[in-house]
Enzyme design. Structure first.
Site, PDB file in Angstrom:
ATOM      1  N   LYS A   7       1.571   3.183  -0.015  1.00  0.00           N
ATOM      2  CA  LYS A   7       2.665   2.431   0.631  1.00  0.00           C
ATOM      3  C   LYS A   7       3.946   3.207   0.447  1.00  0.00           C
ATOM      4  CE  LYS A   7       4.518  -1.540  -1.042  1.00  0.00           C
ATOM      5  NZ  LYS A   7       4.804  -2.976  -1.189  1.00  0.00           N
TER       6      LYS A   7
HETATM    7  C1  R5P Z   1       8.024  -4.623  -3.979  1.00  0.00           C
HETATM    8  O1  R5P Z   1       7.995  -3.835  -4.888  1.00  0.00           O
HETATM    9  C2  R5P Z   1       6.848  -5.280  -3.558  1.00  0.00           C
HETATM   10  O2  R5P Z   1       5.764  -4.506  -3.958  1.00  0.00           O
HETATM   11  C3  R5P Z   1       6.685  -5.604  -2.078  1.00  0.00           C
HETATM   12  O3  R5P Z   1       5.346  -5.865  -1.892  1.00  0.00           O
HETATM   13  C4  R5P Z   1       7.064  -4.524  -1.109  1.00  0.00           C
HETATM   14  O4  R5P Z   1       8.329  -4.027  -1.360  1.00  0.00           O
HETATM   15  C5  R5P Z   1       6.944  -5.000   0.321  1.00  0.00           C
HETATM   16  O5  R5P Z   1       7.790  -6.062   0.550  1.00  0.00           O
HETATM   17  P1  R5P Z   1       9.083  -5.929   1.468  1.00  0.00           P
HETATM   18  O6  R5P Z   1       8.582  -5.805   2.877  1.00  0.00           O
HETATM   19  O7  R5P Z   1       9.841  -7.186   1.254  1.00  0.00           O
HETATM   20  O8  R5P Z   1       9.818  -4.694   1.058  1.00  0.00           O
END
Ligand code: R5P
Length: 292
Positions: free
Chosen positions: A203
């Site tokens: 990610k």
């Molecule tokens: C943050 O560290 C979390 O792992 C979230 O899952 C990730 O950032 C994705 O969420 P968002 O789209 O709100 O950034």
């Protein structure tokens, strides 16, 4: 004893027809074992090889952030639109219906809260518990260039080794510290290190310039985090560009659950990810579903 009466005595062995084994549709995952691929098929839709992961794990360091105060109330109604739920084991056990039959990606690292230096995370989940919870993958934060770089990489490689033992994919989450530039050069470095050291998929964040070089140089699938809340059309545009430039999906949280109409937003995101819907059309869909 098996009943042999009435057994057919004609057989068709399909001689002359080669045995077929469909190639696994996900980039860089062809050599994984069956169980690992099967778990990935609960995250990535096998028809499109893409995923809409609904990320609601923010509470592991942020507490009850806006939109996640009551996950049972705000998130459970969205589950039918997600390919995968990304959450902590605490939320999973407490409020997620066990009838949810898609993939669950479990947060497996943690430690410091937003009150402290965030890059000092440790492994926060045993592989045994991930298996008990029937997880489809575990997710670990990796702080390339950050204070806790070596420790976080070590967290990931330990989970990768444990995951390979049991057929559990590991999602490497590239976390970008405030002092680091969020550009393609950094994302190429961070995602490639995660993949080289065994992450099953990675990610990262979308960058406007050169994102296609990030996906091209990462040998495993990349999903993008949504990041801070944007206007809906901007978030849909970001998702569209990321998919067109090689991302295998989104791991989106705040841009869905902090939307004025979360159910409409996740449905619009699905169309962008799985059907390649253009941003304006997806935004029109969002507005229509939101009753605007
Ligand atoms: C943050 O560290 C979390 O792992 C979230 O899952 C990730 O950032 C994705 O969420 P968002 O789209 O709100 O950034």
């Amino acid at each position: 004893m098996a009943d042999n009466d009435g057994q057919q005595d004609t057989h068709d062995y399909h001689l002359g027809r080669a045995q077929v084994a469909a190639p696994f549709p996900l980039k860089g995952c062809q050599a994984l074992d069956w169980g690992m691929q099967n778990r990935l098929a609960h995250i990535f839709d096998p028809q499109t090889a893409k995923t809409v992961m609904l990320a609601v794990d923010h509470g592991y360091f942020m507490g009850p952030t806006s939109g996640l105060e009551r996950i049972d109330v705000t998130i459970n109604p969205l589950l039918s639109y997600a390919d995968t739920l990304m959450c902590t084991r605490g939320i999973l056990r407490a409020v997620t219906p066990s009838t949810f039959n898609k993939g669950v990606v479990l947060r497996a690292s943690g430690g410091p809260s937003i009150l402290k230096e965030l890059s000092d995370e440790r492994i926060a989940l045993d592989m045994e518990d991930a298996l008990r919870l029937n997880a489809a993958a575990v997710a670990v934060q990796v702080f390339i260039g950050g204070e806790g770089e070596t420790e976080s990489v070590h967290n990931m490689t330990r989970l990768v080794d444990a995951g390979l033992r049991y057929g559990m994919p590991v999602l490497g989450v590239t976390a970008v510290g405030k002092q680091l530039a969020r550009d393609a050069k950094y994302m190429r470095l961070a995602t490639r290190i995660c993949a080289e050291l065994g992450a099953t998929y990675v990610k990262t964040y979308y960058v406007e310039e050169g994102f296609e070089t990030v996906t091209a140089s990462c040998p495993v699938p990349i999903v993008i985090a949504g990041g801070k809340k944007l206007p809906e059309k901007d978030a849909l545009t970001m998702a569209y560009r990321a998919i067109q430039e090689g991302a295998s999906g989104v791991d989106m949280g705040r841009n869905i659950f902090q939307s004025v109409a979360p159910a409409a937003m996740i449905q619009a995101v699905r169309q962008v990810v799985h059907a390649g819907m253009k941003p304006q059309e997806a935004y029109d869909l969002f507005r229509s579903l939101a009753g605007q």
